[in-house]
Structure formats: structure tokens, C-alpha cells
Design a protein around this motif. Structure first.
Motif, PDB file in Angstrom:
ATOM      1  N   LYS A  95      22.614   4.040 -14.062  1.00 10.94           N
ATOM      2  CA  LYS A  95      22.354   5.398 -13.592  1.00 10.94           C
ATOM      3  C   LYS A  95      20.961   5.866 -13.986  1.00 10.94           C
ATOM      4  CE  LYS A  95      27.164   6.658 -13.462  1.00 10.94           C
ATOM      5  NZ  LYS A  95      28.222   7.553 -13.930  1.00 10.94           N
ATOM      6  N   ARG A  96      20.276   6.440 -13.002  1.00 12.08           N
ATOM      7  CA  ARG A  96      18.912   6.950 -13.160  1.00 12.08           C
ATOM      8  C   ARG A  96      18.760   8.205 -12.311  1.00 12.08           C
ATOM      9  NH1 ARG A  96      16.105   4.665 -17.203  1.00 12.08           N
ATOM     10  NH2 ARG A  96      17.126   2.711 -17.619  1.00 12.08           N
ATOM     11  N   ILE A  97      17.627   8.867 -12.455  1.00 11.73           N
ATOM     12  CA  ILE A  97      17.275  10.011 -11.621  1.00 11.73           C
ATOM     13  C   ILE A  97      16.024   9.625 -10.835  1.00 11.73           C
ATOM     14  CG2 ILE A  97      16.631  12.456 -11.581  1.00 11.73           C
ATOM     15  CD1 ILE A  97      19.444  12.005 -12.662  1.00 11.73           C
ATOM     16  N   ALA A  98      16.106   9.708  -9.499  1.00 10.53           N
ATOM     17  CA  ALA A  98      14.989   9.299  -8.646  1.00 10.53           C
ATOM     18  C   ALA A  98      14.039  10.470  -8.393  1.00 10.53           C
ATOM     19  CB  ALA A  98      15.513   8.768  -7.318  1.00 10.53           C
ATOM     20  N   HIS A  99      12.754  10.197  -8.562  1.00 14.53           N
ATOM     21  CA  HIS A  99      11.692  11.151  -8.247  1.00 14.53           C
ATOM     22  C   HIS A  99      10.661  10.406  -7.406  1.00 14.53           C
ATOM     23  CE1 HIS A  99      12.901  14.471 -10.855  1.00 14.53           C
ATOM     24  NE2 HIS A  99      13.381  13.528 -11.643  1.00 14.53           N
ATOM     25  N   PRO A 100       9.989  11.093  -6.478  1.00 12.29           N
ATOM     26  CA  PRO A 100       8.989  10.407  -5.662  1.00 12.29           C
ATOM     27  C   PRO A 100       7.960   9.694  -6.539  1.00 12.29           C
ATOM     28  CG  PRO A 100       9.351  12.626  -4.854  1.00 12.29           C
ATOM     29  CD  PRO A 100      10.094  12.513  -6.152  1.00 12.29           C
ATOM     30  N   CYS A 101       7.612   8.493  -6.133  1.00 15.24           N
ATOM     31  CA  CYS A 101       6.634   7.708  -6.879  1.00 15.24           C
ATOM     32  C   CYS A 101       5.286   8.426  -6.865  1.00 15.24           C
ATOM     33  CB  CYS A 101       6.497   6.320  -6.265  1.00 15.24           C
ATOM     34  SG  CYS A 101       5.391   5.237  -7.195  1.00 15.24           S
ATOM     35  N   GLU A 102       4.614   8.409  -8.005  1.00 14.10           N
ATOM     36  CA  GLU A 102       3.320   9.074  -8.135  1.00 14.10           C
ATOM     37  C   GLU A 102       2.175   8.092  -8.358  1.00 14.10           C
ATOM     38  OE1 GLU A 102       3.906  11.927 -11.240  1.00 14.10           O
ATOM     39  OE2 GLU A 102       5.191  13.176 -10.001  1.00 14.10           O
ATOM     40  N   CYS A 103       2.402   6.827  -8.032  1.00 18.35           N
ATOM     41  CA  CYS A 103       1.317   5.861  -8.214  1.00 18.35           C
ATOM     42  C   CYS A 103       0.208   6.124  -7.192  1.00 18.35           C
ATOM     43  CB  CYS A 103       1.848   4.427  -8.091  1.00 18.35           C
ATOM     44  SG  CYS A 103       2.179   3.874  -6.409  1.00 18.35           S
ATOM     45  N   ARG A 104      -0.926   5.537  -7.432  1.00 21.02           N
ATOM     46  CA  ARG A 104      -2.088   5.775  -6.567  1.00 21.02           C
ATOM     47  C   ARG A 104      -1.815   5.368  -5.118  1.00 21.02           C
ATOM     48  NH1 ARG A 104      -8.233   3.796  -7.767  1.00 21.02           N
ATOM     49  NH2 ARG A 104      -9.131   4.656  -5.888  1.00 21.02           N
ATOM     50  N   ARG A 105      -1.162   4.240  -4.934  1.00 19.21           N
ATOM     51  CA  ARG A 105      -0.879   3.744  -3.585  1.00 19.21           C
ATOM     52  C   ARG A 105       0.001   4.736  -2.816  1.00 19.21           C
ATOM     53  NH1 ARG A 105       1.733  -2.107  -3.252  1.00 19.21           N
ATOM     54  NH2 ARG A 105       1.812  -1.486  -5.409  1.00 19.21           N
ATOM     55  N   CYS A 106       1.064   5.220  -3.459  1.00 15.41           N
ATOM     56  CA  CYS A 106       1.963   6.165  -2.793  1.00 15.41           C
ATOM     57  C   CYS A 106       1.270   7.512  -2.555  1.00 15.41           C
ATOM     58  CB  CYS A 106       3.237   6.357  -3.608  1.00 15.41           C
ATOM     59  SG  CYS A 106       4.333   4.925  -3.546  1.00 15.41           S
ATOM     60  N   PHE A 107       0.475   7.944  -3.528  1.00 11.32           N
ATOM     61  CA  PHE A 107      -0.253   9.201  -3.380  1.00 11.32           C
ATOM     62  C   PHE A 107      -1.204   9.123  -2.182  1.00 11.32           C
ATOM     63  CE2 PHE A 107      -3.752  12.120  -4.423  1.00 11.32           C
ATOM     64  CZ  PHE A 107      -3.035  13.297  -4.530  1.00 11.32           C
ATOM     65  N   ASP A 108      -1.906   8.008  -2.037  1.00  7.44           N
ATOM     66  CA  ASP A 108      -2.814   7.827  -0.902  1.00  7.44           C
ATOM     67  C   ASP A 108      -2.064   7.856   0.422  1.00  7.44           C
ATOM     68  OD1 ASP A 108      -5.011   7.674  -2.561  1.00  7.44           O
ATOM     69  OD2 ASP A 108      -5.147   5.481  -2.496  1.00  7.44           O
ATOM     70  N   ARG A 109      -0.908   7.205   0.472  1.00  4.65           N
ATOM     71  CA  ARG A 109      -0.097   7.218   1.700  1.00  4.65           C
ATOM     72  C   ARG A 109       0.340   8.644   2.038  1.00  4.65           C
ATOM     73  NH1 ARG A 109       2.028   2.745   4.015  1.00  4.65           N
ATOM     74  NH2 ARG A 109       3.873   3.893   4.672  1.00  4.65           N
ATOM     75  N   LYS A 110       0.747   9.391   1.030  1.00  5.26           N
ATOM     76  CA  LYS A 110       1.187  10.769   1.238  1.00  5.26           C
ATOM     77  C   LYS A 110       0.042  11.620   1.783  1.00  5.26           C
ATOM     78  CE  LYS A 110       3.580  14.490  -1.157  1.00  5.26           C
ATOM     79  NZ  LYS A 110       4.131  14.930  -2.431  1.00  5.26           N
ATOM     80  N   LEU A 111      -1.168  11.449   1.244  1.00  7.36           N
ATOM     81  CA  LEU A 111      -2.332  12.201   1.720  1.00  7.36           C
ATOM     82  C   LEU A 111      -2.652  11.896   3.181  1.00  7.36           C
ATOM     83  CD1 LEU A 111      -4.845  12.084  -1.273  1.00  7.36           C
ATOM     84  CD2 LEU A 111      -3.522  14.039  -0.455  1.00  7.36           C
ATOM     85  N   ARG A 112      -2.385  10.660   3.598  1.00  5.37           N
ATOM     86  CA  ARG A 112      -2.646  10.266   4.989  1.00  5.37           C
ATOM     87  C   ARG A 112      -1.497  10.623   5.919  1.00  5.37           C
ATOM     88  NH1 ARG A 112      -3.764   4.300   4.929  1.00  5.37           N
ATOM     89  NH2 ARG A 112      -2.721   4.304   2.924  1.00  5.37           N
ATOM     90  N   GLY A 113      -0.451  11.267   5.388  1.00  2.00           N
ATOM     91  CA  GLY A 113       0.675  11.688   6.216  1.00  2.00           C
ATOM     92  C   GLY A 113       1.660  10.578   6.519  1.00  2.00           C
TER      93      GLY A 113
END
Length: 76
Positions: A25-43
Motif C-alpha cells: 500500500k502506497r499513496i500515489a502523487h503525480p511524478c515531479e521528475c524533470r521529464r514528467c514536468f517537461d511533458r506537463k509544460l508541453r501539454g
């Protein structure tokens, strides 16, 4: 690309992938690594997650990061 529905931040999940010490059991939060952050910025969609301990407190280190959506199963 995964067809699994994205998870909301704070969703309780069970981790069942390759890092045996972190399975369970864990709690999921959106990944905050650089790769994911860049993808999020690009939509672009991001379906990777940081998996915090079940107590919901983010550890300072040593927790699964960048986990695939297919590596976790939400539970009620």
C-alpha cells in the motif's frame, strides 16, 4: 500509451512492480521528475507517479519515483 485512467493526487494504491521492498500500500502523487514536468509544460499527458508511504507523508528519500500507471492498482 497506457489506456488506464489517470489517478488523482493522493489516491491510495497497491504497488506491484519490480521494486520488491516497496510493494504494498502506497499513496500515489503525480511524478515531479524533470521529464514528467517537461511533458506537463508541453501539454502532454503524464501517467507516472511518486509513491509515498501509506501514512501520506512524503519521505525525504528512498521511495519509488516515476512509477508507471500499470504498476499500481487503486483501492478504496
Amino acid at each position: 500509451m497506457s489506456t488506464l485512467a489517470p489517478l488523482r493526487p493522493g489516491t491510495p494504491v497497491t504497488y506491484h512492480d519490480s521494486l520488491a521492498a516497496y510493494r504494498g500500500k502506497r499513496i500515489a502523487h503525480p511524478c515531479e521528475c524533470r521529464r514528467c514536468f517537461d511533458r506537463k509544460l508541453r501539454g502532454l499527458p503524464v501517467q507516472r507517479y511518486d509513491l509515498w508511504p501509506a501514512n501520506g507523508i512524503r519521505p525525504r528519500s528512498h521511495f519509488p519515483e516515476h512509477a508507471r500507471r500499470s504498476s499500481v492498482t487503486p483501492f478504496p
